[in-house]
Design a protein around this motif. Structure first.
Motif, PDB file in Angstrom:
ATOM      1  N   VAL A 130     -49.335  66.462 -16.847  1.00 64.83           N
ATOM      2  CA  VAL A 130     -49.852  67.178 -15.524  1.00 64.83           C
ATOM      3  C   VAL A 130     -51.549  66.162 -14.681  1.00 64.83           C
ATOM      4  CG1 VAL A 130     -48.953  68.714 -16.858  1.00 64.83           C
ATOM      5  CG2 VAL A 130     -51.895  68.516 -17.119  1.00 64.83           C
ATOM      6  N   SER A 131     -51.744  65.461 -16.643  1.00 64.02           N
ATOM      7  CA  SER A 131     -52.878  64.811 -15.353  1.00 64.02           C
ATOM      8  C   SER A 131     -53.543  63.961 -14.375  1.00 64.02           C
ATOM      9  CB  SER A 131     -53.933  63.571 -16.712  1.00 64.02           C
ATOM     10  OG  SER A 131     -52.716  62.687 -16.324  1.00 64.02           O
ATOM     11  N   VAL A 132     -52.176  63.676 -13.672  1.00 65.03           N
ATOM     12  CA  VAL A 132     -52.194  63.605 -12.036  1.00 65.03           C
ATOM     13  C   VAL A 132     -52.668  64.100 -11.554  1.00 65.03           C
ATOM     14  CG1 VAL A 132     -49.859  64.534 -11.575  1.00 65.03           C
ATOM     15  CG2 VAL A 132     -50.426  61.872 -10.530  1.00 65.03           C
ATOM     16  N   TRP A 133     -52.560  65.481 -11.287  1.00 65.60           N
ATOM     17  CA  TRP A 133     -53.389  66.000 -10.581  1.00 65.60           C
ATOM     18  C   TRP A 133     -54.711  66.679 -10.726  1.00 65.60           C
ATOM     19  CZ3 TRP A 133     -48.606  67.134 -12.317  1.00 65.60           C
ATOM     20  CH2 TRP A 133     -47.591  67.231 -11.440  1.00 65.60           C
ATOM     21  N   SER A 134     -55.460  65.881 -12.018  1.00 69.99           N
ATOM     22  CA  SER A 134     -57.087  66.639 -12.487  1.00 69.99           C
ATOM     23  C   SER A 134     -57.696  66.870 -11.955  1.00 69.99           C
ATOM     24  CB  SER A 134     -56.594  65.860 -13.771  1.00 69.99           C
ATOM     25  OG  SER A 134     -57.275  64.890 -13.652  1.00 69.99           O
ATOM     26  N   GLY A 135     -57.642  65.655 -11.081  1.00 69.78           N
ATOM     27  CA  GLY A 135     -58.707  66.094  -9.822  1.00 69.78           C
ATOM     28  C   GLY A 135     -59.405  64.737  -8.766  1.00 69.78           C
ATOM     29  N   ALA A 136     -60.386  63.939  -8.473  1.00 69.20           N
ATOM     30  CA  ALA A 136     -60.865  63.177  -7.800  1.00 69.20           C
ATOM     31  C   ALA A 136     -60.310  61.669  -8.740  1.00 69.20           C
ATOM     32  CB  ALA A 136     -62.360  62.806  -7.091  1.00 69.20           C
ATOM     33  N   ASP A 137     -60.714  62.541  -9.970  1.00 68.75           N
ATOM     34  CA  ASP A 137     -60.870  60.348 -11.143  1.00 68.75           C
ATOM     35  C   ASP A 137     -59.430  61.068 -11.682  1.00 68.75           C
ATOM     36  OD1 ASP A 137     -62.604  59.515 -10.565  1.00 68.75           O
ATOM     37  OD2 ASP A 137     -64.076  61.190 -11.605  1.00 68.75           O
ATOM     38  N   SER A 138     -57.997  61.369 -10.977  1.00 71.74           N
ATOM     39  CA  SER A 138     -56.965  61.683 -11.533  1.00 71.74           C
ATOM     40  C   SER A 138     -56.087  60.744 -12.148  1.00 71.74           C
ATOM     41  CB  SER A 138     -55.951  62.706 -11.600  1.00 71.74           C
ATOM     42  OG  SER A 138     -55.826  62.064  -9.058  1.00 71.74           O
ATOM     43  N   ALA A 139     -56.141  59.243 -10.932  1.00 71.33           N
ATOM     44  CA  ALA A 139     -55.788  57.682 -11.234  1.00 71.33           C
ATOM     45  C   ALA A 139     -55.997  57.630 -12.759  1.00 71.33           C
ATOM     46  CB  ALA A 139     -55.861  57.142 -10.092  1.00 71.33           C
ATOM     47  N   ILE A 140     -57.688  57.518 -12.913  1.00 74.71           N
ATOM     48  CA  ILE A 140     -58.692  56.931 -13.704  1.00 74.71           C
ATOM     49  C   ILE A 140     -57.959  57.927 -15.414  1.00 74.71           C
ATOM     50  CG2 ILE A 140     -60.706  56.643 -15.306  1.00 74.71           C
ATOM     51  CD1 ILE A 140     -59.879  54.351 -13.129  1.00 74.71           C
ATOM     52  N   VAL A 141     -58.305  59.209 -15.205  1.00 70.71           N
ATOM     53  CA  VAL A 141     -57.551  59.917 -16.434  1.00 70.71           C
ATOM     54  C   VAL A 141     -56.058  59.309 -16.810  1.00 70.71           C
ATOM     55  CG1 VAL A 141     -57.145  62.268 -17.312  1.00 70.71           C
ATOM     56  CG2 VAL A 141     -58.846  61.491 -15.249  1.00 70.71           C
ATOM     57  N   HIS A 142     -55.549  59.403 -15.665  1.00 72.86           N
ATOM     58  CA  HIS A 142     -53.945  59.035 -15.987  1.00 72.86           C
ATOM     59  C   HIS A 142     -53.110  57.851 -16.678  1.00 72.86           C
ATOM     60  CE1 HIS A 142     -49.182  60.150 -15.457  1.00 72.86           C
ATOM     61  NE2 HIS A 142     -49.119  58.606 -15.005  1.00 72.86           N
TER      62      HIS A 142
ATOM     63  N   PHE B  55     -52.308  57.202 -20.755  1.00 73.11           N
ATOM     64  CA  PHE B  55     -50.838  56.816 -20.840  1.00 73.11           C
ATOM     65  C   PHE B  55     -51.519  55.437 -21.609  1.00 73.11           C
ATOM     66  CE2 PHE B  55     -49.483  59.643 -18.367  1.00 73.11           C
ATOM     67  CZ  PHE B  55     -48.208  60.873 -19.143  1.00 73.11           C
ATOM     68  N   LEU B  56     -52.303  54.119 -21.366  1.00 74.22           N
ATOM     69  CA  LEU B  56     -52.579  53.128 -21.885  1.00 74.22           C
ATOM     70  C   LEU B  56     -54.299  53.126 -22.325  1.00 74.22           C
ATOM     71  CD1 LEU B  56     -53.237  51.758 -18.111  1.00 74.22           C
ATOM     72  CD2 LEU B  56     -51.028  51.562 -19.421  1.00 74.22           C
ATOM     73  N   GLY B  57     -54.105  54.459 -23.154  1.00 75.46           N
ATOM     74  CA  GLY B  57     -55.155  54.548 -24.516  1.00 75.46           C
ATOM     75  C   GLY B  57     -54.558  55.715 -24.911  1.00 75.46           C
ATOM     76  N   LEU B  58     -54.572  56.376 -25.062  1.00 78.53           N
ATOM     77  CA  LEU B  58     -54.608  57.509 -26.294  1.00 78.53           C
ATOM     78  C   LEU B  58     -53.122  57.858 -26.384  1.00 78.53           C
ATOM     79  CD1 LEU B  58     -56.342  60.824 -24.173  1.00 78.53           C
ATOM     80  CD2 LEU B  58     -57.669  59.059 -25.800  1.00 78.53           C
ATOM     81  N   LEU B  59     -52.268  57.510 -25.513  1.00 79.90           N
ATOM     82  CA  LEU B  59     -50.383  57.721 -26.566  1.00 79.90           C
ATOM     83  C   LEU B  59     -50.175  56.295 -26.992  1.00 79.90           C
ATOM     84  CD1 LEU B  59     -48.615  59.253 -26.652  1.00 79.90           C
ATOM     85  CD2 LEU B  59     -47.590  58.222 -24.174  1.00 79.90           C
ATOM     86  N   PRO B  60     -50.501  55.268 -26.698  1.00 81.99           N
ATOM     87  CA  PRO B  60     -50.779  54.247 -27.159  1.00 81.99           C
ATOM     88  C   PRO B  60     -51.234  54.251 -28.911  1.00 81.99           C
ATOM     89  CG  PRO B  60     -50.464  53.770 -25.759  1.00 81.99           C
ATOM     90  CD  PRO B  60     -51.417  54.706 -25.232  1.00 81.99           C
ATOM     91  N   ALA B  61     -52.155  54.852 -28.765  1.00 86.01           N
ATOM     92  CA  ALA B  61     -53.266  54.846 -29.888  1.00 86.01           C
ATOM     93  C   ALA B  61     -52.301  55.424 -31.296  1.00 86.01           C
ATOM     94  CB  ALA B  61     -54.714  55.415 -29.723  1.00 86.01           C
TER      95      ALA B  61
ATOM     96  N   ALA C 106     -61.192  62.654 -22.469  1.00 85.36           N
ATOM     97  CA  ALA C 106     -60.384  62.926 -21.466  1.00 85.36           C
ATOM     98  C   ALA C 106     -60.697  63.418 -20.122  1.00 85.36           C
ATOM     99  CB  ALA C 106     -59.377  62.358 -22.040  1.00 85.36           C
ATOM    100  N   ALA C 107     -60.541  64.157 -19.957  1.00 90.14           N
ATOM    101  CA  ALA C 107     -60.316  64.878 -18.750  1.00 90.14           C
ATOM    102  C   ALA C 107     -61.389  65.331 -17.959  1.00 90.14           C
ATOM    103  CB  ALA C 107     -60.191  66.906 -19.214  1.00 90.14           C
ATOM    104  N   PHE C 108     -63.231  64.749 -18.845  1.00 88.43           N
ATOM    105  CA  PHE C 108     -64.067  65.411 -17.834  1.00 88.43           C
ATOM    106  C   PHE C 108     -65.219  64.462 -18.027  1.00 88.43           C
ATOM    107  CE2 PHE C 108     -64.456  67.598 -22.025  1.00 88.43           C
ATOM    108  CZ  PHE C 108     -65.634  66.955 -22.442  1.00 88.43           C
ATOM    109  N   TRP C 109     -64.874  63.597 -18.608  1.00 87.30           N
ATOM    110  CA  TRP C 109     -65.071  62.362 -19.065  1.00 87.30           C
ATOM    111  C   TRP C 109     -64.528  60.923 -19.794  1.00 87.30           C
ATOM    112  CZ3 TRP C 109     -70.122  60.983 -23.496  1.00 87.30           C
ATOM    113  CH2 TRP C 109     -70.320  60.290 -23.074  1.00 87.30           C
ATOM    114  N   PRO C 110     -63.614  60.585 -18.416  1.00 89.39           N
ATOM    115  CA  PRO C 110     -63.430  59.632 -19.134  1.00 89.39           C
ATOM    116  C   PRO C 110     -64.088  58.065 -19.983  1.00 89.39           C
ATOM    117  CG  PRO C 110     -62.346  59.960 -16.450  1.00 89.39           C
ATOM    118  CD  PRO C 110     -63.774  60.809 -17.216  1.00 89.39           C
ATOM    119  N   ARG C 111     -65.060  57.263 -18.547  1.00 90.97           N
ATOM    120  CA  ARG C 111     -65.388  56.411 -19.780  1.00 90.97           C
ATOM    121  C   ARG C 111     -66.410  56.415 -21.254  1.00 90.97           C
ATOM    122  NH1 ARG C 111     -69.964  52.771 -15.785  1.00 90.97           N
ATOM    123  NH2 ARG C 111     -70.040  51.142 -17.899  1.00 90.97           N
ATOM    124  N   GLY C 112     -66.463  57.970 -21.470  1.00 91.78           N
ATOM    125  CA  GLY C 112     -66.505  58.404 -22.395  1.00 91.78           C
ATOM    126  C   GLY C 112     -65.972  58.210 -23.395  1.00 91.78           C
TER     127      GLY C 112
END
Length: 360
Positions: free
Chosen positions: A26-38, A42-48, A86-92
């Motif tokens: 559902v992160s694809v619908w999370s707002g303006a930064d949805s692509a980064i959050v997605h 899937f490239l950081g949190l899940l593989p970890a 992740a949802a509100f501060w992707p870089r953090g």
């Protein structure tokens, strides 16, 4: 706190991987930064989750040093902070993920050095590069470093899947009518494939797309070559070998497609979708299912029926999403995650209760 020692890292991290995979859709619908959050999901949190559950469980066993609770708690804390951010501060969140990779690298390095097990140097190298790429992304915000991690995960999947194939192949031959059969996958193919994938990760960062396309084609051909060791009736009659075969085949198809797209200047997103969902997620699922059965008291390597259905959903989502439409992706992956949890939460709970009663 005393009861926590009965909980293995895989119990927490593997279950979290399934839940996070469903939430991440559902992160694809999370707002303006949805692509980064997605991408962070899937490239950081899940593989970890998969790395932590696997390595924090397997490395102490491989090195004969059964101490992991402290490292597991620190890894879980840094990973949890990344999820919350992740949802509100992707870089953090990416900064917390860099700390996570450093914790995992430090723990595995400590075990290897302490117990003089130099055979795991490849895993340590992959963890170090993951830490370096994650740190580079935090400082630069260049998404190329996130994409490079995808191919690094593919190299890690190649190394870890080699060990998984030893377990699956050996289990498949137990029911064989052959005399004293032994399954020995080719380590030369493994090393060549992993090195080719690492080379492609570097090529994606520093070389023109058409040049990198030739390397991608090489990765696909190497993954195809690795299938040769599975072309035996005694192996392919087992459902888990067929699943392993299909996952490897999807990886080969993805890299061949990606290479052709780059060479011809075409859109590479469908190939990357197939790579991410078909090969990377498929390999991760194979690892957590195999390890989840082998290290939780299940004697026979027989994937539960719902788990087999989950793999079917995953394969259809990978192929359907890359060839036709992503509309098939979310519902099928949600079903796959739910089916895994239905099968394995009782297995984890039974193992936990058994260890309590045995020690009590």
């Amino acid at each position: 706190m005393n009861k926590l020692r009965y909980v293995r890292p895989m119990h927490v991290f593997f279950a979290a991987a399934a839940v996070l995979g469903m939430v991440g859709l559902v992160s694809v619908w999370s707002g303006a930064d949805s692509a980064i959050v997605h991408r962070v999901f899937f490239l950081g949190l899940l593989p970890a989750c998969v790395y932590a559950g696997f390595l924090l469980t397997a490395m102490p066993i491989w090195t004969g040093d059964e101490r992991y609770l402290g490292a597991a708690m620190v890894a879980l804390a840094t990973w949890g902070m990344a999820v919350l951010a992740a949802a509100f501060w992707p870089r953090g969140a990416s900064a917390f993920m860099a700390a996570f990779w450093l914790v995992l690298l430090g723990f595995c390095s400590w075990l290897v050095v302490r117990n003089r097990k130099s055979g795991h140097a490849g895993i340590l190298f992959v963890l170090f590069v993951l830490f370096a790429l994650q740190t580079a992304y935090v400082y630069s915000a260049d998404t190329r470093f996130l994409h490079a991690q995808m191919h690094l995960h593919a190299a890690a999947a190649c190394l870890i899947a080699f060990r998984v194939s030893l377990v699956l192949g050996g289990e498949a031959l137990k029911d064989s009518h052959l005399k004293d059969p032994v399954f020995i996958p080719n380590p030369v193919y493994r090393n060549l494939t992993a090195n080719c994938l690492l080379l492609y990760a570097a090529a994606e960062l520093y070389l023109p797309p058409r040049t990198a396309g030739f390397v991608a084609m090489g990765c696909g051909l190497m993954l195809l070559a690795k299938l040769r060791e599975l072309h035996y009736v005694e192996l392919l009659r087992k459902h888990y070998i067929r699943i392993y075969y299909i996952v490897q085949l999807l990886g080969a198809w993805a890299y061949l497609w990606l290479g052709m797209a780059q060479l011809l200047g075409r859109d590479s997103h469908p190939a990357l979708h197939l790579l991410a969902v078909g090969y990377l997620t498929g390999a991760a699922w194979l690892i957590i299912v195999t390890v989840g059965l082998r290290h939780n008291g299940v004697v026979r390597m027989d994937f539960p029926k719902l788990t087999r259905a989950a793999f079917s959903c995953l394969i259809v989502a990978a192929v359907g999403g890359s060839l036709w439409s992503n509309i098939v992706l979310a519902p099928l992956l949600l079903v796959a995650g739910a089916l895994y949890l239905i099968d394995f939460i009782p297995i984890f709970k039974a193992n936990w209760l058994q260890k309590q009663s045995t020690d009590g």
